[in-house]
Write a protein that holds these residues in place. Structure first.
Motif, PDB file in Angstrom:
ATOM      1  N   ALA A  38      45.087-130.465 -74.949  1.00  0.00           N
ATOM      2  CA  ALA A  38      45.640-129.446 -75.863  1.00  0.00           C
ATOM      3  C   ALA A  38      47.131-129.690 -76.092  1.00  0.00           C
ATOM      4  O   ALA A  38      47.627-129.611 -77.217  1.00  0.00           O
ATOM      5  CB  ALA A  38      45.412-128.055 -75.281  1.00  0.00           C
ATOM      6  N   GLN A 165      45.973-123.998 -75.643  1.00  0.00           N
ATOM      7  CA  GLN A 165      45.958-124.556 -77.007  1.00  0.00           C
ATOM      8  C   GLN A 165      46.657-123.611 -77.997  1.00  0.00           C
ATOM      9  O   GLN A 165      47.444-124.057 -78.831  1.00  0.00           O
ATOM     10  CB  GLN A 165      44.510-124.790 -77.454  1.00  0.00           C
ATOM     11  CG  GLN A 165      44.399-125.472 -78.810  1.00  0.00           C
ATOM     12  CD  GLN A 165      44.740-126.956 -78.747  1.00  0.00           C
ATOM     13  OE1 GLN A 165      43.943-127.748 -78.288  1.00  0.00           O
ATOM     14  NE2 GLN A 165      45.929-127.319 -79.205  1.00  0.00           N
ATOM     15  N   TYR A 169      50.047-124.692 -79.909  1.00  0.00           N
ATOM     16  CA  TYR A 169      50.075-124.731 -81.378  1.00  0.00           C
ATOM     17  C   TYR A 169      51.263-123.920 -81.909  1.00  0.00           C
ATOM     18  O   TYR A 169      51.995-124.383 -82.790  1.00  0.00           O
ATOM     19  CB  TYR A 169      48.755-124.177 -81.933  1.00  0.00           C
ATOM     20  CG  TYR A 169      48.736-124.025 -83.428  1.00  0.00           C
ATOM     21  CD1 TYR A 169      48.839-125.137 -84.265  1.00  0.00           C
ATOM     22  CD2 TYR A 169      48.625-122.768 -84.017  1.00  0.00           C
ATOM     23  CE1 TYR A 169      48.830-124.993 -85.651  1.00  0.00           C
ATOM     24  CE2 TYR A 169      48.624-122.618 -85.396  1.00  0.00           C
ATOM     25  CZ  TYR A 169      48.730-123.731 -86.202  1.00  0.00           C
ATOM     26  OH  TYR A 169      48.736-123.597 -87.564  1.00  0.00           O
TER      27      TYR A 169
END
Ligand code: SAH
Length: 268
Positions: A38, A165, A169
């Motif tokens: 990730a 994740q 992001y």
């Protein structure tokens, strides 16, 4: 047509390198591998493992897919305090909202803060808890603020690597935007921000001093210490300010000792 998202090399490598993800007490090695993957997909590279239950493990490397370089570089340490000792901002991710008396941020806000602080030269940690029990209260006490992904309130616990994740992001978006939170500008440019270890040293001495002056009067110290931690987290202390505060505490401790000996000293 959508503009393609810029590749990793458009991130500031120096800023990205000041962001670390800390996994505390991870139970399933597969989650460690998936978290590494990730991070790597989002152009982040620093993973720190605190007392993982079953590691190193084949399963971690399998789930990391091509991110095994990142796993290989991940230090394994015994305690969260050790993992964040040199940090200036520590954010604890929790599946349960408002569980602790900490300021709470949504991921976007947290990423802006984290990237802002890293842009200003600070070391930043995002901390994730155990699959079964999350972060302990003591571990959350070591964090400056909490981060909660506003998931379905009736089913708010994401898989550990999925939570990593989401945060990774958001950090990538903030890095791509060159986010500069208001904290990016140091208030005292001539002073050095205090590291986590410095501030923890101050809290230990503050706890001893409050005992020495009998501040708690039989009550448990936990509630007062939690409030004091929150207060000082907002102050964004510099090394110089920590030194000043510890000097005051040292004098208070000395006076308490003199009073305990029945001496008059400069109390008279
Ligand atoms: N059963 C645990 C959940 C652990 S999930 C509990 O109730 O606390 C493992 C870790 O993933 C959590 O410690 C947290 O760091 C992260 N996580 C999971 N869901 C999250 C959410 N909605 N917001 C922020 N972090 C989350």
């Amino acid at each position: 047509m959508n503009t393609p998202v810029s590749p990793t090399d458009s991130l500031s490598p120096a800023t990205a390198a000041r962001l670390r993800v800390v996994l505390v007490g991870t139970q399933h090695p597969g989650n460690i591998g998936a978290a590494a993957r990730a991070l790597k997909t989002m152009g982040l590279a620093r993973l720190v493992l605190v007392a993982p239950e079953d590691y190193p493990a084949e399963e971690a490397y399998r789930r990391a897919a091509g991110a095994d370089d990142l796993l290989g570089d991940a230090p394994v340490v015994a305690t969260l305090a050790e993992a964040v000792a040199d940090c200036h901002l520590v954010l604890g991710c929790t599946a349960r909202s408002r569980r602790v008396q900490l300021e709470e941020h949504a991921p976007r806000q947290a990423a802006a803060l984290a990237v802002g602080r890293a842009t200003a030269g600070g070391e930043v940690a995002l901390v994730f808890g155990r699959e079964r029990t999350g972060l302990s209260n003591e571990e959350l006490q070591l964090c400056h603020a909490a981060v909660h992904i506003p998931a379905n309130p009736e089913y708010s616990s994401l898989n550990l690597a999925a939570a990593v994740q989401v945060l990774a992001y958001e950090m990538r978006l903030a890095l791509l935007e060159g986010a500069t939170a208001t904290t990016a500008e140091p208030v005292h440019p001539d002073e050095t921000p205090a590291s986590h270890a410095h501030v923890e040293g101050f809290f230990a001495q503050l706890g001893d001093t409050l005992d020495a002056i009998d501040f708690h009067k039989g009550r448990t110290p936990d509630s007062a210490m939690r409030k004091l931690r929150r207060l000082f987290a907002k102050a964004d202390l510099t090394e110089q300010e920590v030194r000043l505060l510890r000097g005051i505490l040292a004098d208070a401790q000395r006076m308490a000792r003199l009073a305990g000996q029945g001496g008059t000293g400069s109390l008279s």
